[in-house]
Scaffold this motif. Structure first.
Motif: not given
Length: 290
Positions: A137-142
């Protein structure tokens, strides 16, 4: 008496300062960031008995940041955070989850004929938070913070609850100002993060300017909706927006009128408006915001 057990935990290296200079002959390029890493996994023994066998020292985490900056460079901060997070999880079996947060500080050239001289920009700070775990699981929050915006008219505030402690008068014309902190979650990995950042920022500014505001909450929602309506790669956006109050100064003791021209800008106390806007079908990723 119930047993005492270890709860959720993580550890890491906070605020590793990194400046990367890319030299292309006489022309230099500058990247200025702060990197924070947090790791979690098989950490029971270190807490319960002081056994450090599963602990990657925070100093090693710091050194990884510097080494990777040299080996791979630093382009989009989201990509650099993903590189670090994957490395920590995939290179160390006891580490099950990595969180990497980066803040970027922008610089601009002083002039075209001085290719290695820069001035720090005074605008907002670009941010990102990346999570990656052993389950894939990978998440990217900019995001960004300290984006200070102001509308000198086009804002009202009235119709609110008034009780015995209310002294604020209703108004149909006020200054609306805030320092936007916004974080947006990408629905899938692999966005063109630089282009996405510029376009989201543009949406935020345009929606703030275009909205005739009856409350800062209404403006917050309009800004989030503009982003989601415009940028398909974003599935959720969250805001923290302090109300930077501007109060009319009473000039009557000096025999002067004040027709919404002279204000006192108060820095505290301030109203703090927080909220999120998301797509109904946005995938759940609660840990992305931790």
């Amino acid at each position: 008496m119930p047993d005492v057990i270890l709860g959720p935990n993580r550890y890491g290296k906070a605020e590793t300062r990194l400046v990367r200079v890319v030299r292309e002959g006489e022309v230099h390029h500058l990247k200025d960031v702060t990197v924070s890493s947090s790791l979690s996994g098989d950490m029971e023994a270190v807490h319960l008995t002081g056994d450090n066998a599963t602990v990657l020292p925070t100093d090693s985490q710091k050194n990884t940041v510097y080494a990777f900056a040299k080996q791979y460079g630093v382009d989009q901060i989201e990509d650099f955070a993903l590189l670090l997070a994957r490395h920590f999880v995939e290179s160390q079996p006891p580490i099950h989850h990595a969180r990497v947060e980066i803040e970027e500080y922008a610089w601009e050239r002083i002039s075209g004929d001085r290719p290695h001289s820069f001035a720090r920009k005074g605008g907002e700070v670009r941010t990102c938070v990346v999570h990656h775990d052993r389950d894939g699981r990978t998440t990217v929050v900019s995001g960004l913070k300290d984006l200070v915006v102001l509308n000198s008219t086009g804002s009202e505030f009235h119709g609110y609850i008034q009780d015995e402690y209310t002294t604020l008068p209703p108004t149909t014309d006020r200054v609306l100002a805030t320092a936007v902190a916004a974080r947006w979650r990408h629905g899938a990995e692999g966005s063109a993060y630089g282009k996405s950042y510029e376009e989201v920022r543009r949406c935020l500014l345009e929606a703030f300017a275009d909205t005739h505001s009856l409350s800062l909450q209404q403006t917050l929602y309009a800004m989030g909706k503009r982003v989601l309506d415009t940028r398909g790669e974003v599935c959720e956006i969250r805001f923290a927006m302090p109300n930077k109050h501007h109060f009319l100064v009473d000039l009557s003791p000096f025999g002067l009128d004040n027709d919404n021209e002279v204000y006192f800008a108060a820095d505290r106390p301030y109203g703090l408006i927080e909220g999120g806007v998301l797509r109904e079908d946005a995938p759940d990723a609660a840990f992305a915001w931790e």
